[in-house]
Design a protein around this motif. Structure first.
Motif, PDB file in Angstrom:
ATOM      1  N   VAL A  28     -50.963  28.956  29.284  1.00 24.55           N
ATOM      2  CA  VAL A  28     -51.014  28.558  27.884  1.00 24.55           C
ATOM      3  C   VAL A  28     -50.795  27.057  27.695  1.00 24.55           C
ATOM      4  N   LEU A  29     -50.009  26.447  28.552  1.00 30.18           N
ATOM      5  CA  LEU A  29     -49.769  25.007  28.412  1.00 30.18           C
ATOM      6  C   LEU A  29     -51.017  24.193  28.758  1.00 30.18           C
ATOM      7  N   ALA A  30     -51.858  24.704  29.648  1.00 35.53           N
ATOM      8  CA  ALA A  30     -53.116  24.026  29.952  1.00 35.53           C
ATOM      9  C   ALA A  30     -54.032  24.055  28.728  1.00 35.53           C
ATOM     10  N   ILE A  54     -50.303  26.833  13.709  1.00 36.62           N
ATOM     11  CA  ILE A  54     -50.864  28.082  14.248  1.00 36.62           C
ATOM     12  C   ILE A  54     -50.822  28.070  15.777  1.00 36.62           C
ATOM     13  N   GLN A  55     -51.315  26.987  16.373  1.00 37.50           N
ATOM     14  CA  GLN A  55     -51.375  26.923  17.840  1.00 37.50           C
ATOM     15  C   GLN A  55     -49.973  26.911  18.457  1.00 37.50           C
ATOM     16  N   SER A  56     -49.059  26.198  17.854  1.00 36.43           N
ATOM     17  CA  SER A  56     -47.686  26.149  18.379  1.00 36.43           C
ATOM     18  C   SER A  56     -47.007  27.510  18.282  1.00 36.43           C
ATOM     19  N   LEU A  57     -47.237  28.217  17.198  1.00 29.94           N
ATOM     20  CA  LEU A  57     -46.676  29.573  17.063  1.00 29.94           C
ATOM     21  C   LEU A  57     -47.236  30.507  18.130  1.00 29.94           C
ATOM     22  N   ILE A  58     -48.533  30.403  18.388  1.00 32.19           N
ATOM     23  CA  ILE A  58     -49.133  31.247  19.428  1.00 32.19           C
ATOM     24  C   ILE A  58     -48.526  30.919  20.791  1.00 32.19           C
ATOM     25  N   VAL A  59     -48.320  29.642  21.079  1.00 32.35           N
ATOM     26  CA  VAL A  59     -47.692  29.248  22.348  1.00 32.35           C
ATOM     27  C   VAL A  59     -46.301  29.865  22.468  1.00 32.35           C
ATOM     28  N   ILE A  60     -45.519  29.781  21.420  1.00 32.71           N
ATOM     29  CA  ILE A  60     -44.166  30.350  21.436  1.00 32.71           C
ATOM     30  C   ILE A  60     -44.228  31.866  21.629  1.00 32.71           C
ATOM     31  N   ILE A  61     -45.127  32.523  20.904  1.00 32.30           N
ATOM     32  CA  ILE A  61     -45.276  33.979  21.034  1.00 32.30           C
ATOM     33  C   ILE A  61     -45.655  34.356  22.462  1.00 32.30           C
ATOM     34  N   ILE A  62     -46.588  33.613  23.061  1.00 31.41           N
ATOM     35  CA  ILE A  62     -47.000  33.910  24.438  1.00 31.41           C
ATOM     36  C   ILE A  62     -45.833  33.749  25.399  1.00 31.41           C
ATOM     37  N   MET A  63     -45.076  32.686  25.250  1.00 33.16           N
ATOM     38  CA  MET A  63     -43.960  32.446  26.174  1.00 33.16           C
ATOM     39  C   MET A  63     -42.882  33.524  26.048  1.00 33.16           C
ATOM     40  N   VAL A  64     -42.582  33.909  24.832  1.00 32.95           N
ATOM     41  CA  VAL A  64     -41.577  34.955  24.628  1.00 32.95           C
ATOM     42  C   VAL A  64     -42.122  36.310  25.096  1.00 32.95           C
ATOM     43  N   ALA A  65     -43.363  36.608  24.709  1.00 33.41           N
ATOM     44  CA  ALA A  65     -43.961  37.901  25.065  1.00 33.41           C
ATOM     45  C   ALA A  65     -44.129  38.030  26.570  1.00 33.41           C
ATOM     46  N   ASP A  66     -44.427  36.939  27.245  1.00 34.25           N
ATOM     47  CA  ASP A  66     -44.635  36.986  28.693  1.00 34.25           C
ATOM     48  C   ASP A  66     -43.409  37.572  29.389  1.00 34.25           C
ATOM     49  N   TYR A  67     -42.258  37.081  29.029  1.00 42.44           N
ATOM     50  CA  TYR A  67     -41.022  37.602  29.628  1.00 42.44           C
ATOM     51  C   TYR A  67     -40.688  38.982  29.070  1.00 42.44           C
ATOM     52  N   ALA A  68     -40.768  39.129  27.762  1.00 44.49           N
ATOM     53  CA  ALA A  68     -40.333  40.370  27.113  1.00 44.49           C
ATOM     54  C   ALA A  68     -41.182  41.574  27.518  1.00 44.49           C
ATOM     55  N   VAL A  69     -42.489  41.414  27.577  1.00 46.91           N
ATOM     56  CA  VAL A  69     -43.360  42.549  27.915  1.00 46.91           C
ATOM     57  C   VAL A  69     -43.144  42.966  29.365  1.00 46.91           C
ATOM     58  N   GLY A  70     -43.017  41.994  30.258  1.00 46.58           N
ATOM     59  CA  GLY A  70     -42.737  42.321  31.660  1.00 46.58           C
ATOM     60  C   GLY A  70     -41.404  43.033  31.811  1.00 46.58           C
ATOM     61  N   ALA A 145     -55.540  37.828  25.492  1.00 47.62           N
ATOM     62  CA  ALA A 145     -55.988  37.970  24.099  1.00 47.62           C
ATOM     63  C   ALA A 145     -55.530  36.775  23.246  1.00 47.62           C
ATOM     64  N   LEU A 146     -54.266  36.391  23.377  1.00 50.23           N
ATOM     65  CA  LEU A 146     -53.754  35.291  22.558  1.00 50.23           C
ATOM     66  C   LEU A 146     -54.322  33.940  22.980  1.00 50.23           C
ATOM     67  N   GLN A 147     -54.529  33.742  24.262  1.00 51.09           N
ATOM     68  CA  GLN A 147     -55.114  32.484  24.718  1.00 51.09           C
ATOM     69  C   GLN A 147     -56.579  32.385  24.286  1.00 51.09           C
ATOM     70  N   LEU A 148     -57.301  33.491  24.313  1.00 53.09           N
ATOM     71  CA  LEU A 148     -58.669  33.484  23.781  1.00 53.09           C
ATOM     72  C   LEU A 148     -58.656  33.147  22.294  1.00 53.09           C
TER      73      LEU A 148
END
Length: 159
Positions: A28-30, A54-70, A145-148
């Protein structure tokens, strides 16, 4: 400069999408960085305050979800905090130790070893390992999905 800008943006988008499933790449950082490259080399004009929010919120959601979903995958299959930590370590180290299959074997073995270290039975440890792999797949699907969505939002804003 425009050709260089678009080339770098597309390259960062590709790296970002690969990074959604291959954790040693920035993911996501790329993609987020591609927006700055576009701005510096082409123009920041298309991007308003709303775009960055919008983009910053998606980045935060991805970072949190990445750890939380795993972690949720491990927990759902009866794993402990040790399995979550082991799975995370395995996810980072696995691709280096076993290049082709380490992305799946690493989190599995990490979770199993984490559980065994704290004295959990083999059956429960294996279950936690399965949960870590399923959590990895679920996390990857969410990131893709979120990065797309980030890329599509960028393209809509630019064009």
């Amino acid at each position: 400069m425009i050709t260089l800008g678009w080339t770098l943006v597309i390259l960062l988008f590709v790296v970002g999408m690969i990074g959604a499933v291959y954790p040693v790449l920035p993911g996501v950082l790329a993609i987020y960085g591609a927006f700055f490259i576009y701005g510096w080399l082409i123009s920041f004009e298309p991007f308003g305050f709303g775009f960055w929010i919008i983009q910053s919120l998606i980045v935060i959601i991805i970072m949190v979800a990445d750890y939380a979903v795993g972690a949720l995958g491990v927990k759902k299959f009866g794993g402990s905090k040790a399995a979550i930590i082991g799975s995370t370590i395995g996810l980072i180290i696995g691709p280096f130790v076993i290049p082709a299959f380490g992305i799946l074997i690493g989190p599995f073995l990490g979770a199993v070893i984490g559980e065994i270290i704290i004295g959990t039975s083999w059956k429960k440890a294996i279950s936690a390992g399965v949960g870590s792999v399923l959590g990895f797949f679920a996390s990857s699907a969410v990131k893709i999905a979120l990065q797309l969505a980030m890329i599509i939002i960028f393209l809509i804003w630019v064009f």
